[in-house]
Design a protein around this motif. Structure first.
Motif, PDB file in Angstrom:
ATOM      1  N   PHE A  17      45.537  62.876  38.247  1.00 19.07           N
ATOM      2  CA  PHE A  17      46.138  62.600  36.934  1.00 19.07           C
ATOM      3  C   PHE A  17      46.808  63.835  36.331  1.00 19.07           C
ATOM      4  O   PHE A  17      47.479  63.735  35.306  1.00 19.07           O
ATOM      5  CB  PHE A  17      45.072  62.109  35.944  1.00 19.07           C
ATOM      6  N   LEU A  18      46.595  65.011  36.936  1.00 19.91           N
ATOM      7  CA  LEU A  18      47.212  66.207  36.345  1.00 19.91           C
ATOM      8  C   LEU A  18      48.703  66.283  36.661  1.00 19.91           C
ATOM      9  O   LEU A  18      49.428  67.056  36.061  1.00 19.91           O
ATOM     10  CB  LEU A  18      46.488  67.470  36.828  1.00 19.91           C
ATOM     11  N   GLN A  19      49.150  65.456  37.628  1.00 18.71           N
ATOM     12  CA  GLN A  19      50.600  65.453  37.879  1.00 18.71           C
ATOM     13  C   GLN A  19      51.264  64.370  37.027  1.00 18.71           C
ATOM     14  O   GLN A  19      50.620  63.392  36.650  1.00 18.71           O
ATOM     15  CB  GLN A  19      50.880  65.230  39.364  1.00 18.71           C
ATOM     16  N   PRO A  20      52.548  64.554  36.713  1.00 23.60           N
ATOM     17  CA  PRO A  20      53.205  63.562  35.850  1.00 23.60           C
ATOM     18  C   PRO A  20      53.269  62.188  36.521  1.00 23.60           C
ATOM     19  O   PRO A  20      53.460  62.105  37.729  1.00 23.60           O
ATOM     20  CB  PRO A  20      54.626  64.113  35.666  1.00 23.60           C
ATOM     21  N   SER A  21      53.093  61.153  35.732  1.00 25.36           N
ATOM     22  CA  SER A  21      53.250  59.782  36.232  1.00 25.36           C
ATOM     23  C   SER A  21      53.448  58.874  35.023  1.00 25.36           C
ATOM     24  O   SER A  21      52.844  59.094  33.974  1.00 25.36           O
ATOM     25  CB  SER A  21      52.008  59.365  37.022  1.00 25.36           C
ATOM     26  N   ARG A  22      54.260  57.871  35.162  1.00 22.10           N
ATOM     27  CA  ARG A  22      54.525  56.957  34.053  1.00 22.10           C
ATOM     28  C   ARG A  22      53.231  56.269  33.591  1.00 22.10           C
ATOM     29  O   ARG A  22      52.948  56.168  32.424  1.00 22.10           O
ATOM     30  CB  ARG A  22      55.554  55.915  34.500  1.00 22.10           C
ATOM     31  N   HIS A  23      52.434  55.766  34.584  1.00 25.52           N
ATOM     32  CA  HIS A  23      51.164  55.128  34.252  1.00 25.52           C
ATOM     33  C   HIS A  23      50.024  55.871  34.926  1.00 25.52           C
ATOM     34  O   HIS A  23      50.105  56.187  36.121  1.00 25.52           O
ATOM     35  CB  HIS A  23      51.129  53.681  34.752  1.00 25.52           C
ATOM     36  N   LYS A  24      48.959  56.123  34.166  1.00 22.04           N
ATOM     37  CA  LYS A  24      47.725  56.672  34.738  1.00 22.04           C
ATOM     38  C   LYS A  24      46.612  55.722  34.343  1.00 22.04           C
ATOM     39  O   LYS A  24      46.349  55.557  33.146  1.00 22.04           O
ATOM     40  CB  LYS A  24      47.469  58.072  34.186  1.00 22.04           C
ATOM     41  N   ALA A  25      46.017  55.071  35.328  1.00 19.82           N
ATOM     42  CA  ALA A  25      45.056  54.013  35.037  1.00 19.82           C
ATOM     43  C   ALA A  25      43.712  54.344  35.666  1.00 19.82           C
ATOM     44  O   ALA A  25      43.620  54.537  36.873  1.00 19.82           O
ATOM     45  CB  ALA A  25      45.588  52.676  35.572  1.00 19.82           C
TER      46      ALA A  25
END
Ligand SMILES: Nc1ncnc2c1ncn2[C@@H]1O[C@H](COP(=O)(O)OP(=O)(O)OP(=O)(O)O)[C@@H](O)[C@H]1O
Ligand SMILES: [Mg+2]
Length: 428
Positions: A17-25
């Protein structure tokens, strides 16, 4: 940007989750360090001047929000001096970062636009988030690089957030399952609570702590009976017995689903041997499905609207099915009011308690009976008497049709069914 070195501990499983992503679930049972991770993340982002919203389906007061959790994250990391905490928001004055706390019930199509320039949104308790809320929130957050974070304890596989991220996840999503096993800092209190529940009620513990789906949903109508069926090994392999007639029980969908149960009476009990449902098909399709199965039929039980004629259909469903070659098509009486419906549901419960279900052929119907539930009154926070009309209600209504017929002796009982003995199955 402020450069503050304060210790932050991250569970290994959530490092992606530390890298950019539109959705983190992040989903899983209790105690998986989900809230603390996103709380810490919110604090970091605010220090860096970002604007974010902590959002849930319903929020009537700030006590229901993640605000306290974020305040605790700030205090734990000794960052109080950098933040201004009011009764409405948390802000970092030096960077201009800010967090607000909202419920989707506070937004409409117009005022939700105020979130357009936000950098992140955290949907906590996302199992409660409706499809309408997803459809409204996701396109609103449109700033370049903006992120949506989702955390939840799974409940039903049909909940919109589960459908979105666990059945067919979007390509721009990182989806992580995390549980207490992955939390190196699980407090003893939670560990003991978990052990206690596993000792007392393994089924429930598997949902609450194991991250599984709920077997009995809140407001469940047939939940207890279906759980008993499972515990008593009545959801198993149930073969067709050619010496006993098969009866079908229907729910007729005009604009939506039609569901059909296939059952055989066996002594005082019932064998649910097959199930079929489909949407927006015509009666010839369903008649063909019935005919194509290798069963010897005793009759077909339709709900009360099986007798209805409309301007569009001059022949009732009963008449049409008879014309299509089905014999002994019967229509059960209409339940006059809600009390009568509840009475019929009681027959449905009794029938479940004497039924063996074929776990493979009836799997869709079984799931619907497990999840069929009452409508929830979000204002009064209680369940109404009325069953919820959704994808589970059609198979459950078809079950009720069969139960009313069964109770009213409409099913022709075989004179004396010969006991069927099969290898590894024993006498039935
Ligand atoms: N980064 C961390 N550092 C130290 N302790 C942590 C950390 N993350 C979690 N914990 C401990 O684990 C507990 C459970 O974490 P958290 O509340 O984040 O779990 P959760 O997955 O949100 O659980 P639930 O599903 O019940 O909401 C916390 O109360 C805290 O004691
Ligand atoms: Mg949590």
């Amino acid at each position: 940007m402020l450069t503050i070195q304060s210790e932050r501990q991250i569970p290994a499983k959530l490092l992606p989750f530390l890298q950019p992503s539109r959705h983190k679930a992040a989903h899983g049972g209790r105690g998986g360090a989900k809230s603390w991770f996103f709380g810490d993340e919110a604090v970091e982002r605010t220090l860096n001047g970002q604007r974010g919203v902590c959002i849930r389906e319903m929020q009537n007061s700030l006590e229901e929000s993640c605000k306290q959790l974020i305040e605790d994250c700030i205090a734990r990391r000794g960052l109080e001096l950098y933040f201004k905490i009011t009764d409405k928001y948390i802000a970092c004055l030096a960077s201009g970062g800010r967090i607000i706390f909202k419920g989707m019930n506070q937004y409409n199509a117009t005022n939700i636009k105020s979130l357009e320039g936000f950098d992140w949104a955290w949907v906590e308790e996302a199992q409660d988030f409706s499809q309408e809320s997803i459809d409204q929130l996701v396109p609103t957050l449109r700033k370049e690089g903006s992120e949506l974070w989702w955390s939840w304890n799974p409940r039903h596989e049909t909940d919109p957030v589960d459908v979105m991220f666990r059945q067919d996840p979007p390509s721009n999503a990182i989806v992580i399952e995390i549980g207490w096993q992955d939390n190196p800092w699980l407090p003893d209190e939670l560990r003991n609570e978990k052990d206690e529940l596993y000792r007392k009620d393994e089924e429930k513990a598997d949902w609450v702590w194991g991250g599984g789906y709920q077997v009995i949903s809140e407001g469940a109508i047939y939940g207890q009976q279906m759980l008993d069926a499972k515990k008593q090994d009545r959801i198993t392999f149930v073969p067709y017995n050619p010496s006993s007639p098969v009866f079908t029980g229907w729910d007729l969908g005009r604009d939506d689903e039609t569901a059909i149960w296939f059952a055989q009476q066996f002594g005082e009990g019932l064998h649910a041997i097959d199930f079929y449902k489909n949407a927006l098909e015509t009666l010839p399709h369903y008649a063909e499905v019935i005919r194509s199965k290798p069963y010897n039929y005793g009759g077909h039980m339709l709900p009360h609207d099986g007798n209805s004629k409309t301007i569009l259909a001059k022949h009732s469903a009963k008449e049409q099915l008879e014309e299509l070659g089905l014999n002994n098509v019967k229509v059960i009486p209409r339940a006059a009011n809600m009390e009568a419906v509840l009475g019929d549901i009681e027959f449905g419960r009794k029938m479940i308690s004497v039924t063996k279900f074929d776990q493979d052929k009836c799997s869709q119907g079984i799931r619907a009976l497990q999840q069929y539930r009452r409508e929830y009154d979000t204002r009064l926070k209680t369940f109404k008497q009325r069953p919820l009309h959704d994808h589970n209600s059609h198979p459950a209504d078809a079950w009720r049709t069969l139960a009313v017929a069964w109770n009213g002796d409409l099913l022709v009982k075989p004179k004396k069914a010969a006991p069927l003995v099969l290898p590894n199955y024993g006498a039935i």
